[in-house]
Design an enzyme around this catalytic site. Structure first.
Site, PDB file in Angstrom:
ATOM      1  N   ALA A   1      -0.805   4.446  -9.106  1.00  0.00           N
ATOM      2  CA  ALA A   1      -1.544   4.125  -7.977  1.00  0.00           C
ATOM      3  C   ALA A   1      -2.823   5.221  -7.500  1.00  0.00           C
ATOM      4  CB  ALA A   1      -0.872   3.460  -6.760  1.00  0.00           C
TER       5      ALA A   1
ATOM      6  N   TYR B   1     -13.383  12.128  -6.725  1.00  0.00           N
ATOM      7  CA  TYR B   1     -12.352  11.515  -7.644  1.00  0.00           C
ATOM      8  C   TYR B   1     -11.433  12.673  -7.801  1.00  0.00           C
ATOM      9  CZ  TYR B   1      -9.503  10.075 -11.191  1.00  0.00           C
ATOM     10  OH  TYR B   1      -8.426  10.023 -12.175  1.00  0.00           O
ATOM     11  N   SER B   2     -11.954  13.726  -8.739  1.00  0.00           N
ATOM     12  CA  SER B   2     -11.195  14.718  -9.274  1.00  0.00           C
ATOM     13  C   SER B   2     -10.595  15.567  -8.207  1.00  0.00           C
ATOM     14  CB  SER B   2     -11.917  15.268 -10.480  1.00  0.00           C
ATOM     15  OG  SER B   2     -13.278  15.790  -9.914  1.00  0.00           O
TER      16      SER B   2
ATOM     17  N   ASN C   1      -9.366  10.600 -21.054  1.00  0.00           N
ATOM     18  CA  ASN C   1      -9.817   9.216 -20.906  1.00  0.00           C
ATOM     19  C   ASN C   1      -8.984   8.291 -21.598  1.00  0.00           C
ATOM     20  OD1 ASN C   1     -12.252  10.968 -20.143  1.00  0.00           O
ATOM     21  ND2 ASN C   1     -13.133   8.994 -20.094  1.00  0.00           N
TER      22      ASN C   1
ATOM     23  N   LYS D   1      -7.573  13.812  -6.726  1.00  0.00           N
ATOM     24  CA  LYS D   1      -6.568  14.087  -7.813  1.00  0.00           C
ATOM     25  C   LYS D   1      -5.855  15.458  -7.727  1.00  0.00           C
ATOM     26  CE  LYS D   1      -5.058  11.124 -10.238  1.00  0.00           C
ATOM     27  NZ  LYS D   1      -3.955  10.250  -9.933  1.00  0.00           N
TER      28      LYS D   1
ATOM     29  N   THR E   1      -5.000  13.207 -14.217  1.00  0.00           N
ATOM     30  CA  THR E   1      -5.948  13.520 -15.075  1.00  0.00           C
ATOM     31  C   THR E   1      -6.401  14.837 -15.443  1.00  0.00           C
ATOM     32  OG1 THR E   1      -8.408  12.977 -15.062  1.00  0.00           O
ATOM     33  CG2 THR E   1      -7.584  13.408 -12.859  1.00  0.00           C
ATOM     34  N   ASP E   2      -7.284  14.862 -16.598  1.00  0.00           N
ATOM     35  CA  ASP E   2      -7.766  16.110 -16.857  1.00  0.00           C
ATOM     36  C   ASP E   2      -8.983  16.853 -16.233  1.00  0.00           C
ATOM     37  OD1 ASP E   2      -9.627  14.324 -17.933  1.00  0.00           O
ATOM     38  OD2 ASP E   2      -9.594  15.078 -19.873  1.00  0.00           O
ATOM     39  N   GLU E   3      -9.602  15.818 -15.371  1.00  0.00           N
ATOM     40  CA  GLU E   3     -10.626  16.068 -14.643  1.00  0.00           C
ATOM     41  C   GLU E   3     -10.322  16.950 -13.519  1.00  0.00           C
ATOM     42  OE1 GLU E   3     -13.175  12.777 -13.459  1.00  0.00           O
ATOM     43  OE2 GLU E   3     -13.022  11.661 -15.259  1.00  0.00           O
TER      44      GLU E   3
ATOM     45  N   GLY F   1     -23.945  15.418 -10.572  1.00  0.00           N
ATOM     46  CA  GLY F   1     -22.587  16.495 -10.915  1.00  0.00           C
ATOM     47  C   GLY F   1     -21.817  16.183 -12.014  1.00  0.00           C
TER      48      GLY F   1
ATOM     49  N   ASP G   1       0.894  -1.177  -0.016  1.00  0.00           N
ATOM     50  CA  ASP G   1      -0.152  -0.224   0.022  1.00  0.00           C
ATOM     51  C   ASP G   1       0.757   1.231   0.010  1.00  0.00           C
ATOM     52  OD1 ASP G   1      -1.703   2.009   0.523  1.00  0.00           O
ATOM     53  OD2 ASP G   1      -2.913   0.704   1.820  1.00  0.00           O
TER      54      ASP G   1
HETATM   55  P1  NAD Z   1      -7.190   1.620 -12.176  1.00  0.00           P
HETATM   56  O1  NAD Z   1      -8.109   1.713 -11.262  1.00  0.00           O
HETATM   57  O2  NAD Z   1      -7.075   0.573 -13.275  1.00  0.00           O
HETATM   58  O3  NAD Z   1      -5.635   0.979 -11.359  1.00  0.00           O
HETATM   59  C1  NAD Z   1      -5.131   1.371 -10.234  1.00  0.00           C
HETATM   60  C2  NAD Z   1      -4.226   0.450  -9.577  1.00  0.00           C
HETATM   61  O4  NAD Z   1      -3.704   0.986  -8.555  1.00  0.00           O
HETATM   62  C3  NAD Z   1      -4.631  -0.934  -9.271  1.00  0.00           C
HETATM   63  O5  NAD Z   1      -3.816  -1.995  -9.708  1.00  0.00           O
HETATM   64  C4  NAD Z   1      -4.744  -0.855  -7.612  1.00  0.00           C
HETATM   65  O6  NAD Z   1      -4.539  -2.264  -7.056  1.00  0.00           O
HETATM   66  C5  NAD Z   1      -3.716   0.015  -7.274  1.00  0.00           C
HETATM   67  N1  NAD Z   1      -3.953   0.674  -6.115  1.00  0.00           N
HETATM   68  C6  NAD Z   1      -4.807   1.429  -5.616  1.00  0.00           C
HETATM   69  N2  NAD Z   1      -4.779   1.864  -4.207  1.00  0.00           N
HETATM   70  C7  NAD Z   1      -3.719   1.569  -4.221  1.00  0.00           C
HETATM   71  C8  NAD Z   1      -2.728   1.600  -3.004  1.00  0.00           C
HETATM   72  N3  NAD Z   1      -3.212   2.305  -1.950  1.00  0.00           N
HETATM   73  N4  NAD Z   1      -1.450   1.172  -2.964  1.00  0.00           N
HETATM   74  C9  NAD Z   1      -0.899   0.541  -4.028  1.00  0.00           C
HETATM   75  N5  NAD Z   1      -1.664   0.539  -5.070  1.00  0.00           N
HETATM   76  C10 NAD Z   1      -3.013   0.439  -5.035  1.00  0.00           C
HETATM   77  O7  NAD Z   1      -6.457   2.871 -12.623  1.00  0.00           O
HETATM   78  P2  NAD Z   1      -6.084   3.391 -13.974  1.00  0.00           P
HETATM   79  O8  NAD Z   1      -7.105   3.697 -14.857  1.00  0.00           O
HETATM   80  O9  NAD Z   1      -4.894   2.299 -14.487  1.00  0.00           O
HETATM   81  O10 NAD Z   1      -5.529   4.787 -13.644  1.00  0.00           O
HETATM   82  C11 NAD Z   1      -3.979   4.666 -13.430  1.00  0.00           C
HETATM   83  C12 NAD Z   1      -3.757   6.288 -12.883  1.00  0.00           C
HETATM   84  O11 NAD Z   1      -3.858   7.074 -14.188  1.00  0.00           O
HETATM   85  C13 NAD Z   1      -4.415   6.841 -11.909  1.00  0.00           C
HETATM   86  O12 NAD Z   1      -3.812   7.721 -11.217  1.00  0.00           O
HETATM   87  C14 NAD Z   1      -5.687   7.887 -12.651  1.00  0.00           C
HETATM   88  O13 NAD Z   1      -5.991   8.812 -11.752  1.00  0.00           O
HETATM   89  C15 NAD Z   1      -4.824   8.158 -13.741  1.00  0.00           C
HETATM   90  N6  NAD Z   1      -5.567   8.466 -14.928  1.00  0.00           N
HETATM   91  C16 NAD Z   1      -6.494   7.593 -15.668  1.00  0.00           C
HETATM   92  C17 NAD Z   1      -7.221   7.758 -16.779  1.00  0.00           C
HETATM   93  C18 NAD Z   1      -8.116   6.622 -17.526  1.00  0.00           C
HETATM   94  O14 NAD Z   1      -8.730   7.040 -18.226  1.00  0.00           O
HETATM   95  N7  NAD Z   1      -8.124   5.566 -16.912  1.00  0.00           N
HETATM   96  C19 NAD Z   1      -6.746   9.050 -17.348  1.00  0.00           C
HETATM   97  C20 NAD Z   1      -6.092  10.096 -16.888  1.00  0.00           C
HETATM   98  C21 NAD Z   1      -5.346   9.643 -15.784  1.00  0.00           C
HETATM   99  O1  DAU Z   2     -10.967  12.253 -17.958  1.00  0.00           O
HETATM  100  C1  DAU Z   2      -9.831  11.317 -17.387  1.00  0.00           C
HETATM  101  C2  DAU Z   2     -10.689  10.056 -16.686  1.00  0.00           C
HETATM  102  O2  DAU Z   2     -11.480   9.282 -17.385  1.00  0.00           O
HETATM  103  C3  DAU Z   2      -9.894   9.354 -15.452  1.00  0.00           C
HETATM  104  O3  DAU Z   2      -9.216  10.321 -14.598  1.00  0.00           O
HETATM  105  C4  DAU Z   2     -10.784   8.520 -14.751  1.00  0.00           C
HETATM  106  O4  DAU Z   2      -9.938   7.861 -13.787  1.00  0.00           O
HETATM  107  C5  DAU Z   2     -11.435   7.711 -15.627  1.00  0.00           C
HETATM  108  O5  DAU Z   2     -12.070   6.758 -14.985  1.00  0.00           O
HETATM  109  C6  DAU Z   2     -12.265   8.562 -16.882  1.00  0.00           C
HETATM  110  O6  DAU Z   2     -13.379   8.959 -16.020  1.00  0.00           O
HETATM  111  P1  DAU Z   2     -14.718   9.175 -16.439  1.00  0.00           P
HETATM  112  O7  DAU Z   2     -15.835   9.384 -15.585  1.00  0.00           O
HETATM  113  O8  DAU Z   2     -14.782   9.952 -17.808  1.00  0.00           O
HETATM  114  O9  DAU Z   2     -14.913   7.556 -17.215  1.00  0.00           O
HETATM  115  P2  DAU Z   2     -16.154   6.732 -17.166  1.00  0.00           P
HETATM  116  O10 DAU Z   2     -15.509   5.466 -18.177  1.00  0.00           O
HETATM  117  O11 DAU Z   2     -16.595   6.282 -16.032  1.00  0.00           O
HETATM  118  O12 DAU Z   2     -17.180   7.412 -18.030  1.00  0.00           O
HETATM  119  C7  DAU Z   2     -17.022   7.916 -19.449  1.00  0.00           C
HETATM  120  C8  DAU Z   2     -18.427   8.800 -19.729  1.00  0.00           C
HETATM  121  O13 DAU Z   2     -19.393   7.743 -19.857  1.00  0.00           O
HETATM  122  C9  DAU Z   2     -18.895   9.579 -18.542  1.00  0.00           C
HETATM  123  O14 DAU Z   2     -19.288  10.919 -19.279  1.00  0.00           O
HETATM  124  C10 DAU Z   2     -20.116   8.921 -18.009  1.00  0.00           C
HETATM  125  C11 DAU Z   2     -20.369   7.848 -19.184  1.00  0.00           C
HETATM  126  N1  DAU Z   2     -21.000   6.808 -18.641  1.00  0.00           N
HETATM  127  C12 DAU Z   2     -20.159   5.977 -17.884  1.00  0.00           C
HETATM  128  C13 DAU Z   2     -20.543   4.844 -17.365  1.00  0.00           C
HETATM  129  C14 DAU Z   2     -19.771   3.607 -16.650  1.00  0.00           C
HETATM  130  C15 DAU Z   2     -22.080   6.055 -18.965  1.00  0.00           C
HETATM  131  O15 DAU Z   2     -22.965   7.148 -19.549  1.00  0.00           O
HETATM  132  N2  DAU Z   2     -22.573   5.028 -18.575  1.00  0.00           N
HETATM  133  C16 DAU Z   2     -21.847   4.255 -17.848  1.00  0.00           C
HETATM  134  O16 DAU Z   2     -22.398   3.300 -17.426  1.00  0.00           O
END
Ligand code: NAD
Ligand code: DAU
Length: 352
Positions: free
Chosen positions: A80, A158-159, A187, A162, A132-134, A291, A57
């Site tokens: 993480a 979440y945002s 995303n 971050k 993230t862009d959020e 939101g 962790d």
């Molecule tokens: P994910 O949820 O798929 O993976 C997160 C990983 O972090 C998991 O393997 C989990 O086990 C690990 N983790 C969680 N809590 C932990 C802790 N306390 N200690 C150690 N490990 C821990 O997330 P992702 O989509 O791969 O995103 C990775 C990073 O990129 C995040 O920081 C997220 O904010 C950022 N990000 C994601 C997106 C996206 O679209 N998915 C976009 C922009 C930025």
């Molecule tokens: O912008 C970067 C972010 O993108 C990352 O920081 C986050 O970790 C990542 O999860 C992602 O966030 P979003 O909320 O944009 O992703 P998600 O896939 O959850 O949703 C994408 C869009 O689709 C959002 O406008 C919500 C919508 N949605 C999502 C789900 C899960 C739906 O309409 N239906 C759904 O069931």
């Protein structure tokens, strides 16, 4: 070697796999293995001596101290996090714990380790924070895209968590001189994406004959980037980014959610047709996310201008690869859908 946190999650695991495909530099992969962490994704590295996995962790500073002392990483790449917006609405505490307190613990351990390095090692060390862009909040339809100087205005737990972590990272550079880099990406989508997020949820639900839930009117806009392009951007920032700087990473690809869902359905109709009808018939509009940010868009000119990075995949090529990957990896999908996953789907979608 490099120290990667969260390397069993979606982007982290893609990053580790890509890294070891192009470099012999070892990776220490440190991950708590929450519901989102998955060692099956890293199966191909099981007997690879360049990949050392440690379950732990990021809030545990003592473990971090001893790992840094033992393995002497030249860089930390910090993925993480708790990453799902909808989960942050149901249960924000875990987001504060990992994203804020965890990043703080990691920064503290990194500062302690870095302070004790030789001048040369200190100068070469990097702490790359993946964000993230959020953090920038939401845009109106005709607003310019987010740039590195856009004011922070996070709207979800979440945002906000971050954003807090980004501020801590920035402060450790300003106050202590820790050589940090921050990337703010849009995303991601691609292989190994946990099917709680829109794209993998729609692909897997469509194939299972289930409803495809679209929040509200489905006209919210996201910028989509193929995950390996994000990994390449991170490698480039690590290699040539200027300490203390932030870099926005995006795909120049804004899409409404409903258009993304339609495109997935059309690809599935072509690649895995149903006996009758279209996958589009399974689309259901459900209640909106509280939101819900209306639009995200990224101005990624700085990383292109200063570091020469730009995305290689278009949405068309990337989404086709993604759909094909899910069609060809039923075993991985079945494994991630067992256990806790079903509880989440019931909780989130029970009210339709
Ligand atoms: P994910 O949820 O798929 O993976 C997160 C990983 O972090 C998991 O393997 C989990 O086990 C690990 N983790 C969680 N809590 C932990 C802790 N306390 N200690 C150690 N490990 C821990 O997330 P992702 O989509 O791969 O995103 C990775 C990073 O990129 C995040 O920081 C997220 O904010 C950022 N990000 C994601 C997106 C996206 O679209 N998915 C976009 C922009 C930025
Ligand atoms: O912008 C970067 C972010 O993108 C990352 O920081 C986050 O970790 C990542 O999860 C992602 O966030 P979003 O909320 O944009 O992703 P998600 O896939 O959850 O949703 C994408 C869009 O689709 C959002 O406008 C919500 C919508 N949605 C999502 C789900 C899960 C739906 O309409 N239906 C759904 O069931």
């Amino acid at each position: 070697m490099i120290f990667v946190t969260g390397g069993a999650g979606f982007i982290g695991a893609n990053f580790v796999l890509n890294w070891l495909a192009q470099s012999d530099e070892s990776v220490l992969n440190f991950d708590k293995l929450t519901y989102a962490g998955n060692l099956n994704t890293l199966k191909s590295l099981q007997n690879d001596p360049r990949h050392l996995f440690v379950q732990g962790d990021i809030c545990d500073t003592a473990v971090l101290d001893s790992l840094f002392a033992k393995h002497q990483p030249r860089a930390i790449v910090h993925f993480a996090a708790e990453s799902h917006v909808d989960r942050s609405i149901h249960g924000p505490a875990a987001f504060i714990e990992t994203n804020v307190n965890g990043t703080f613990s990691l920064l503290e351990a990194a500062r302690k380790y870095w302070t004790g390095l030789s001048d040369e090692a200190k100068a070469g060390f990097r702490f790359l924070h993946v964000s993230t862009d959020e953090v920038y909040g939401t845009l109106e339809a005709d607003d310019p895209p987010f740039s590195e100087t856009t004011a922070y205005a996070p709207n979800s737990p979440y945002s906000a968590s971050k954003a807090a972590s980004d501020h801590l990272v920035r402060a450790y550079h300003h106050t202590y001189g820790l050589p940090v880099l921050t990337t703010n990406c849009s995303n991601n989508y691609g292989p190994y994406h946990f099917p709680e997020k829109l794209i993998p949820l729609v692909i897997t639900s469509a194939r299972a004959g289930k409803d495809l839930p679209v929040y509200g009117d489905g006209l919210q806009v996201r910028d989509w980037l193929f995950v390996t392009d994000h990994c390449a951007a991170i490698r480039r920032v690590l290699e040539a980014g200027k300490p203390g700087e932030t870099y926005n990473v995006g795909g120049w690809n804004e899409q409404t959610n409903i258009s993304v869902v339609h495109t997935i359905c059309d690809l599935l109709d072509e690649l895995a047709p149903k006996a009758s009808g279209s996958y589009r018939d399974q689309i259901r509009h459900v209640k909106d996310r509280p939101g819900h940010d209306r639009r995200y868009a990224i101005d990624a000119r700085k990383i292109e201008r200063e570091l020469g990075w730009k995305p290689a995949e278009t949405f068309q090529t990337g989404l086709r690869k993604t759909v094909e990957w899910y069609l060809n990896n039923n075993e991985w999908v079945a494994q991630v859908q067992s256990g806790e996953y079903q509880n989440w789907i019931n909780l989130q979608y029970q009210q339709g």
